[in-house]
Design a protein around this motif. Structure first.
Motif, PDB file in Angstrom:
ATOM      1  N   ALA A  31       0.836  -1.201   0.000  1.00 25.96           N
ATOM      2  CA  ALA A  31       0.000   0.000   0.000  1.00 25.96           C
ATOM      3  C   ALA A  31       0.876   1.259   0.000  1.00 25.96           C
ATOM      4  CB  ALA A  31      -0.909   0.003   1.228  1.00 25.96           C
ATOM      5  N   THR A  32       0.261   2.386  -0.325  1.00 26.80           N
ATOM      6  CA  THR A  32       0.911   3.683  -0.166  1.00 26.80           C
ATOM      7  C   THR A  32       0.688   4.128   1.272  1.00 26.80           C
ATOM      8  OG1 THR A  32       0.471   4.258  -2.471  1.00 26.80           O
ATOM      9  CG2 THR A  32       0.978   6.072  -0.967  1.00 26.80           C
ATOM     10  N   HIS A  33       1.746   4.562   1.944  1.00 27.02           N
ATOM     11  CA  HIS A  33       1.673   4.821   3.378  1.00 27.02           C
ATOM     12  C   HIS A  33       1.604   6.309   3.692  1.00 27.02           C
ATOM     13  CE1 HIS A  33       3.978   0.788   3.441  1.00 27.02           C
ATOM     14  NE2 HIS A  33       2.673   0.577   3.486  1.00 27.02           N
ATOM     15  N   GLY A  34       1.071   6.613   4.869  1.00 30.02           N
ATOM     16  CA  GLY A  34       0.942   7.985   5.319  1.00 30.02           C
ATOM     17  C   GLY A  34       2.275   8.573   5.747  1.00 30.02           C
ATOM     18  N   SER A 135      -7.094   9.164  -4.252  1.00 29.72           N
ATOM     19  CA  SER A 135      -5.724   9.643  -4.047  1.00 29.72           C
ATOM     20  C   SER A 135      -5.703  11.102  -3.616  1.00 29.72           C
ATOM     21  CB  SER A 135      -4.893   9.454  -5.328  1.00 29.72           C
ATOM     22  OG  SER A 135      -5.435  10.201  -6.403  1.00 29.72           O
ATOM     23  N   ALA A 136      -6.671  11.901  -4.104  1.00 29.18           N
ATOM     24  CA  ALA A 136      -6.724  13.307  -3.707  1.00 29.18           C
ATOM     25  C   ALA A 136      -6.992  13.430  -2.211  1.00 29.18           C
ATOM     26  CB  ALA A 136      -7.802  14.045  -4.495  1.00 29.18           C
ATOM     27  N   LEU A 157      -3.194   3.769   1.580  1.00 25.93           N
ATOM     28  CA  LEU A 157      -4.118   3.758   0.444  1.00 25.93           C
ATOM     29  C   LEU A 157      -3.802   2.552  -0.414  1.00 25.93           C
ATOM     30  CD1 LEU A 157      -6.315   5.220  -1.276  1.00 25.93           C
ATOM     31  CD2 LEU A 157      -4.427   6.356  -2.472  1.00 25.93           C
ATOM     32  N   SER A 158      -4.819   1.719  -0.669  1.00 29.08           N
ATOM     33  CA  SER A 158      -4.683   0.562  -1.547  1.00 29.08           C
ATOM     34  C   SER A 158      -5.851   0.565  -2.518  1.00 29.08           C
ATOM     35  CB  SER A 158      -4.703  -0.750  -0.749  1.00 29.08           C
ATOM     36  OG  SER A 158      -3.688  -0.777   0.226  1.00 29.08           O
ATOM     37  N   ARG A 160      -8.904   1.464  -4.051  1.00 28.97           N
ATOM     38  CA  ARG A 160      -9.954   2.398  -3.643  1.00 28.97           C
ATOM     39  C   ARG A 160     -10.219   2.374  -2.144  1.00 28.97           C
ATOM     40  NH1 ARG A 160     -11.832   0.073  -8.299  1.00 28.97           N
ATOM     41  NH2 ARG A 160     -12.091   1.460 -10.089  1.00 28.97           N
ATOM     42  N   GLU A 161      -9.377   1.726  -1.387  1.00 30.10           N
ATOM     43  CA  GLU A 161      -9.584   1.672   0.055  1.00 30.10           C
ATOM     44  C   GLU A 161      -8.528   2.501   0.774  1.00 30.10           C
ATOM     45  OE1 GLU A 161     -10.644  -1.849   2.959  1.00 30.10           O
ATOM     46  OE2 GLU A 161      -8.457  -1.761   2.715  1.00 30.10           O
ATOM     47  N   MET A 162      -8.988   3.456   1.567  1.00 30.46           N
ATOM     48  CA  MET A 162      -8.087   4.249   2.392  1.00 30.46           C
ATOM     49  C   MET A 162      -8.351   3.917   3.856  1.00 30.46           C
ATOM     50  SD  MET A 162      -7.530   8.385   2.712  1.00 30.46           S
ATOM     51  CE  MET A 162      -9.234   8.693   3.161  1.00 30.46           C
ATOM     52  N   LEU A 163      -7.296   3.514   4.560  1.00 26.72           N
ATOM     53  CA  LEU A 163      -7.385   3.294   5.999  1.00 26.72           C
ATOM     54  C   LEU A 163      -6.872   4.533   6.717  1.00 26.72           C
ATOM     55  CD1 LEU A 163      -6.111  -0.391   6.399  1.00 26.72           C
ATOM     56  CD2 LEU A 163      -8.463   0.436   6.239  1.00 26.72           C
ATOM     57  N   MET A 164      -7.626   4.982   7.703  1.00 25.10           N
ATOM     58  CA  MET A 164      -7.240   6.190   8.429  1.00 25.10           C
ATOM     59  C   MET A 164      -7.607   6.046   9.896  1.00 25.10           C
ATOM     60  SD  MET A 164     -10.142   8.713   6.836  1.00 25.10           S
ATOM     61  CE  MET A 164     -11.768   8.040   6.479  1.00 25.10           C
ATOM     62  N   GLU A 165      -7.199   7.011  10.662  1.00 18.90           N
ATOM     63  CA  GLU A 165      -7.431   7.012  12.093  1.00 18.90           C
ATOM     64  C   GLU A 165      -8.921   6.932  12.408  1.00 18.90           C
ATOM     65  OE1 GLU A 165      -6.427   9.973  15.893  1.00 18.90           O
ATOM     66  OE2 GLU A 165      -5.881  10.518  13.827  1.00 18.90           O
ATOM     67  N   PHE A 166      -9.266   6.075  13.335  1.00 19.20           N
ATOM     68  CA  PHE A 166     -10.634   5.995  13.853  1.00 19.20           C
ATOM     69  C   PHE A 166     -10.772   7.047  14.933  1.00 19.20           C
ATOM     70  CE2 PHE A 166     -13.558   4.367  17.108  1.00 19.20           C
ATOM     71  CZ  PHE A 166     -14.702   4.140  16.351  1.00 19.20           C
ATOM     72  N   ILE A 167     -11.701   7.979  14.734  1.00 13.13           N
ATOM     73  CA  ILE A 167     -11.897   9.061  15.696  1.00 13.13           C
ATOM     74  C   ILE A 167     -13.006   8.653  16.661  1.00 13.13           C
ATOM     75  CG2 ILE A 167     -12.396  11.504  16.014  1.00 13.13           C
ATOM     76  CD1 ILE A 167      -9.823  10.959  14.486  1.00 13.13           C
ATOM     77  N   GLY A 168     -12.625   8.376  17.884  1.00 12.38           N
ATOM     78  CA  GLY A 168     -13.587   7.957  18.889  1.00 12.38           C
ATOM     79  C   GLY A 168     -12.863   7.441  20.119  1.00 12.38           C
ATOM     80  N   SER A 169     -13.634   6.930  21.061  1.00 13.93           N
ATOM     81  CA  SER A 169     -13.076   6.416  22.307  1.00 13.93           C
ATOM     82  C   SER A 169     -13.792   5.137  22.705  1.00 13.93           C
ATOM     83  CB  SER A 169     -13.229   7.450  23.434  1.00 13.93           C
ATOM     84  OG  SER A 169     -12.603   8.671  23.095  1.00 13.93           O
TER      85      SER A 169
END
Length: 279
Positions: A31-34, A135-136, A157-158, A160-169
């Motif tokens: 994947a492409t990494h952050g 990608s944008a 990013l892989s 069409r799937e982007m993994l990102m931080e889950f905002i919550g607790s």
């Protein structure tokens, strides 16, 4: 989420033939990494597995799922364990590019053939648009994160799937601002958070382009702005200031409805000054 260190002893030979039923191997590899430095909760170990925990949000262009990634160690609560939000863009046949023409102005691709295909909405052009939006957003989140703005960290990013931080607790997602009723003393602070965020954006020539209380999360007493695929170049896009003004109107209207004197003209003037100071 738990801090961790990668295992330097890992090798593909140590992996079993298949992940546990209903799960998949970590999608990190390939994947492409952050951006670096990465937060310590990001699990990059190739021995990790992932499970889809269900849909968090549905939309016209993408659905957002909750994904758990962890490194199994034979216990119910492994030391390496984290939740992420997985934004999965629809394929060209199932997506609705209902507003993309205006947002795409000012963006360029290298090949004129690709530009013509996107303009004509051919099958090939629609596929290109689908990839461009994914990608944008990933690239925008990376840049905004590096600026210290309140956005989810983009993990990878892989396709069409982007993994990102889950905002919550504690496994519960943070609510959208539109769903909240902040106390009066917090309301003023939240507006200042919004002003600072929009001013930094404008100072770098950008506007969110689709900002509303539905694209802002309230995590404790902190605003987090989400949904960035349509991020707008305020100067390069002929409608850039129109998008910026709409962002301002949407947000000020919500704050006024909650009893705060949010002046649209004043905020818009500050943002225009920030955007044009670069030129």
């Amino acid at each position: 989420m738990h801090a961790f260190q990668e295992n330097p002893e890992f090798s593909f030979d140590s992996l079993p033939d298949a992940p546990p039923e209903g799960e998949r191997w970590s999608s990190w590899d390939g994947a492409t990494h952050g951006p670096k430095p990465r937060p310590d909760w990001v699990i990059t170990a190739l021995a990790a597995v992932e499970a889809d925990l269900g849909i968090l949000k549905t939309g016209k262009e993408a659905d957002v799922h909750v994904v758990r990634r962890w490194v199994p160690d034979g216990t119910d609560q492994p030391a390496l364990d984290t939740w992420m939000a997985a934004k999965r863009y629809r394929t060209s046949e199932h997506r609705m590019f209902h507003r993309d023409a205006g947002y795409q102005e000012g963006r360029r691709v290298r090949r004129s053939r690709e530009m013509r295909a996107m303009a004509r909405r051919t099958d090939f052009g629609r596929e290109l648009l689908s990839g461009q939006w994914a990608s944008a957003e990933f690239e925008a989140l990376g840049q905004l994160w590096e600026l210290g703005l309140p956005v989810p960290y983009p993990v990878q990013l892989s396709d069409r799937e982007m993994l990102m931080e889950f905002i919550g607790s504690d496994g519960e997602a943070a609510p959208r601002l539109a769903q909240t009723r902040p106390a009066p003393d917090l309301l003023a602070d939240l507006f200042e958070q919004l002003r600072r965020t929009m001013t930094v954006l404008a100072g770098h020539g950008w506007a969110h382009g689709d900002l509303s209380p539905y694209n802002v999360l309230l995590h404790g007493e902190r605003l987090v702005v989400i949904d960035w695929p349509q991020v707008v170049d305020v100067i390069g896009n002929p409608r850039g200031f129109e998008f910026l003004e709409r962002d301002v109107t949407n947000m000020c209207r919500w704050f006024r409805a909650r009893g705060l004197d949010a002046d649209e003209s004043e905020l818009m003037g500050d943002l225009v000054a920030a955007a044009t100071s670069r030129w």
